[in-house]
Write a protein that holds these residues in place. Structure first.
Motif, PDB file in Angstrom:
ATOM      1  N   MET A  30      23.523  66.433  60.581  1.00  0.00           N
ATOM      2  CA  MET A  30      23.420  66.624  59.038  1.00  0.00           C
ATOM      3  C   MET A  30      22.308  66.133  58.392  1.00  0.00           C
ATOM      4  N   THR A  31      22.104  64.831  58.842  1.00  0.00           N
ATOM      5  CA  THR A  31      21.044  63.807  58.251  1.00  0.00           C
ATOM      6  C   THR A  31      19.687  64.646  58.418  1.00  0.00           C
ATOM      7  N   ILE A  32      19.237  65.077  59.396  1.00  0.00           N
ATOM      8  CA  ILE A  32      18.160  65.632  59.898  1.00  0.00           C
ATOM      9  C   ILE A  32      17.967  66.878  59.101  1.00  0.00           C
ATOM     10  N   LEU A  33      18.869  67.721  58.786  1.00  0.00           N
ATOM     11  CA  LEU A  33      19.061  69.058  58.229  1.00  0.00           C
ATOM     12  C   LEU A  33      18.509  68.717  56.827  1.00  0.00           C
ATOM     13  N   LEU A  34      19.407  67.631  55.857  1.00  0.00           N
ATOM     14  CA  LEU A  34      19.236  67.362  54.628  1.00  0.00           C
ATOM     15  C   LEU A  34      17.804  66.880  54.485  1.00  0.00           C
ATOM     16  N   LEU A  35      17.367  66.166  55.277  1.00  0.00           N
ATOM     17  CA  LEU A  35      15.907  65.707  55.198  1.00  0.00           C
ATOM     18  C   LEU A  35      14.700  66.603  55.437  1.00  0.00           C
ATOM     19  N   SER A  36      14.929  67.617  56.168  1.00  0.00           N
ATOM     20  CA  SER A  36      14.004  68.489  56.574  1.00  0.00           C
ATOM     21  C   SER A  36      13.817  69.601  55.996  1.00  0.00           C
ATOM     22  N   ASP A  37      12.558  70.414  56.180  1.00  0.00           N
ATOM     23  CA  ASP A  37      12.477  71.765  55.607  1.00  0.00           C
ATOM     24  C   ASP A  37      13.661  73.007  55.694  1.00  0.00           C
ATOM     25  N   ALA A  38      14.399  72.700  56.438  1.00  0.00           N
ATOM     26  CA  ALA A  38      15.360  73.351  57.003  1.00  0.00           C
ATOM     27  C   ALA A  38      16.426  73.602  55.780  1.00  0.00           C
ATOM     28  N   SER A  39      16.623  72.540  54.926  1.00  0.00           N
ATOM     29  CA  SER A  39      17.345  72.571  54.011  1.00  0.00           C
ATOM     30  C   SER A  39      16.766  72.847  52.543  1.00  0.00           C
ATOM     31  N   SER A  40      15.714  73.638  52.679  1.00  0.00           N
ATOM     32  CA  SER A  40      14.745  73.774  51.177  1.00  0.00           C
ATOM     33  C   SER A  40      15.790  74.351  49.960  1.00  0.00           C
ATOM     34  N   TYR A  41      16.701  75.137  50.248  1.00  0.00           N
ATOM     35  CA  TYR A  41      17.534  75.659  49.146  1.00  0.00           C
ATOM     36  C   TYR A  41      18.773  75.368  49.213  1.00  0.00           C
ATOM     37  N   MET A  42      19.145  73.772  49.422  1.00  0.00           N
ATOM     38  CA  MET A  42      20.267  73.178  49.631  1.00  0.00           C
ATOM     39  C   MET A  42      19.893  72.015  48.485  1.00  0.00           C
ATOM     40  N   THR A  43      21.017  71.967  47.541  1.00  0.00           N
ATOM     41  CA  THR A  43      20.773  70.789  46.583  1.00  0.00           C
ATOM     42  C   THR A  43      22.041  70.718  45.829  1.00  0.00           C
ATOM     43  N   GLY A  44      22.478  69.433  45.374  1.00  0.00           N
ATOM     44  CA  GLY A  44      23.456  69.238  44.473  1.00  0.00           C
ATOM     45  C   GLY A  44      25.050  69.338  45.314  1.00  0.00           C
ATOM     46  N   GLN A  45      24.794  69.366  46.387  1.00  0.00           N
ATOM     47  CA  GLN A  45      26.280  69.517  47.187  1.00  0.00           C
ATOM     48  C   GLN A  45      26.628  68.313  47.970  1.00  0.00           C
ATOM     49  N   VAL A  46      27.711  68.304  48.310  1.00  0.00           N
ATOM     50  CA  VAL A  46      28.476  67.447  49.383  1.00  0.00           C
ATOM     51  C   VAL A  46      28.924  67.863  50.547  1.00  0.00           C
ATOM     52  N   TYR A  47      28.394  67.602  51.691  1.00  0.00           N
ATOM     53  CA  TYR A  47      28.742  68.050  52.840  1.00  0.00           C
ATOM     54  C   TYR A  47      29.713  66.935  53.644  1.00  0.00           C
ATOM     55  N   ASN A  48      30.873  67.517  53.845  1.00  0.00           N
ATOM     56  CA  ASN A  48      31.865  66.628  54.725  1.00  0.00           C
ATOM     57  C   ASN A  48      31.773  66.676  56.102  1.00  0.00           C
ATOM     58  N   VAL A  49      31.411  65.419  56.601  1.00  0.00           N
ATOM     59  CA  VAL A  49      31.307  65.362  58.006  1.00  0.00           C
ATOM     60  C   VAL A  49      32.727  64.487  58.519  1.00  0.00           C
ATOM     61  N   ASP A  50      33.707  65.198  58.576  1.00  0.00           N
ATOM     62  CA  ASP A  50      35.028  64.466  58.770  1.00  0.00           C
ATOM     63  C   ASP A  50      36.002  64.681  59.647  1.00  0.00           C
ATOM     64  N   GLY A  51      35.623  65.367  60.772  1.00  0.00           N
ATOM     65  CA  GLY A  51      36.507  65.888  61.870  1.00  0.00           C
ATOM     66  C   GLY A  51      37.664  66.746  61.274  1.00  0.00           C
ATOM     67  N   GLY A  52      37.402  67.236  59.939  1.00  0.00           N
ATOM     68  CA  GLY A  52      38.374  68.152  59.325  1.00  0.00           C
ATOM     69  C   GLY A  52      39.394  67.790  58.593  1.00  0.00           C
ATOM     70  N   ALA A  53      39.148  66.350  58.267  1.00  0.00           N
ATOM     71  CA  ALA A  53      40.312  65.595  57.646  1.00  0.00           C
ATOM     72  C   ALA A  53      40.614  66.364  56.106  1.00  0.00           C
ATOM     73  N   LEU A  54      39.600  66.624  55.482  1.00  0.00           N
ATOM     74  CA  LEU A  54      39.779  67.225  54.315  1.00  0.00           C
ATOM     75  C   LEU A  54      40.498  68.591  54.373  1.00  0.00           C
TER      76      LEU A  54
END
Ligand SMILES: NC(=O)c1ccc[n+]([C@@H]2O[C@H](COP(=O)([O-])OP(=O)(O)OC[C@H]3O[C@@H](n4cnc5c(N)ncnc54)[C@H](O)[C@@H]3O)[C@@H](O)[C@H]2O)c1
Length: 276
Positions: free
Chosen positions: A231-255
């Motif tokens: 997720m870190t690399i995705l959000l820092l790279s060009d692969a996330s060029s149209y992703m903004t203002g969001q929260v991405y939960n990396v929580d093993g499904g806890a939520l």
């Protein structure tokens, strides 16, 4: 272009400079290694200079630097950004990762503890973002990743101030996305679940609480810091060029809900097989 070339084009951080706060800690030292592995130069910033210096030799690539900063002080944040710009000439990515926590009941929190937790977890991300955008990203764009938490959304007892700060990170992330989108800046938050680092050591060592975490997490375990790296690399790279203002939960499904009682996996698997 083959698949590998296509992935490399979108996910590579080559030629970029990324400033990471809290880079001496369990999660962000791993982020520093991953970001360096993807090709970026990294400025590792932390209160604990020895800790970030110790990370440097474990990173791929050259040009990485270590910086001491006390993020509770805006004057130190300003000086840190100047130091990073003097060393690297640019900042393309910012990870606001430093965090502190102390589990204490709401009635027992005093002003000093409130300020200590809010300042590192929320105020620092606010002013670090402001400084980096003013001095480095306005006019050329960039990526901001704020580290939120499971406690941004659901609260565990004794986490009142931490929960306020981490909920605030979600609002801050949205404001950054709204106000800076026009500068070509994207801001997102990663909300980790329970990750095995010094911050969560007491949870791991307490069998009753560890069982709780297993029961409330679909993956039925805590995570290792490297499990946040995709997720870190995705959000820092060009692969996330149209992703903004969001929260991405990396929580093993806890939520997603978890299972408050023991549910044997074998039964679930058999039931699934019977319906196929
Ligand atoms: N470990 C988890 O399970 C978990 C879960 C959800 C969110 N998080 C968040 O992830 C981030 C990293 O957590 P971690 O588990 O790696 O923690 P950690 O304790 O291993 O690392 C935190 C780092 O922040 C630095 N720091 C603390 N105060 C500072 C200050 N005043 N100025 C500069 N640096 C300071 C520390 O020196 C340390 O290196 C934090 O924001 C935390 O809230 C962690």
């Amino acid at each position: 272009m083959n698949v590998a070339e296509n992935l490399r084009k979108h996910y590579s951080l080559e030629g970029k400079v990324v400033l990471i706060t809290g880079a001496g800690g369990g999660i962000c030292s791993e982020m520093a290694r991953a970001v360096a592995g993807a090709g970026a130069e990294v400025a590792l910033c932390d209160l604990n200079l020895d800790a970030v210096r110790a990370v440097l030799p474990t990173m791929q690539g050259a040009g990485h630097t270590a910086h001491r900063v006390d993020l509770r002080r805006v004057s130190e944040i300003e000086a840190c950004v100047d130091e990073v710009l003097a060393a690297h000439g640019r900042i393309d990515g910012l990870v606001n990762g430093a965090g502190v926590s102390k589990r204490l009941g709401l009635l027992d929190v005093d002003e000093a503890l409130y300020d200590a937790i809010m300042d590192v977890n929320l105020k620092a991300a606010f002013f670090m973002g402001q400084q980096v955008v003013r001095k480095a990203m306005r006019g050329r764009g960039g990526k901001i990743v704020n580290i939120a938490s499971y406690n941004s959304t659901r609260i565990c007892g004794g986490s009142s101030v931490y929960g306020c700060a981490k909920s605030g990170i979600l609002g801050l992330t949205r404001s950054m996305a709204v106000e800076w989108g026009g500068f070509g800046i994207q801001a997102n938050a990663i909300a980790p679940g329970f990750i095995e680092t010094p911050l969560c050591r007491e949870l791991k060592e307490d069998q009753a609480r560890l069982s709780c975490i297993e029961d409330m997490t679909c993956c039925r375990r805590m995570a290792q810091p490297e499990e946040l790296m995709g997720m870190t690399i995705l959000l820092l790279s060009d692969a996330s060029s149209y992703m903004t203002g969001q929260v991405y939960n990396v929580d093993g499904g806890a939520l997603a809900g978890g299972t408050p009682w023991y549910f044997p996996t074998a039964y679930g698997a058999k039931q699934h097989a019977e319906t196929e």
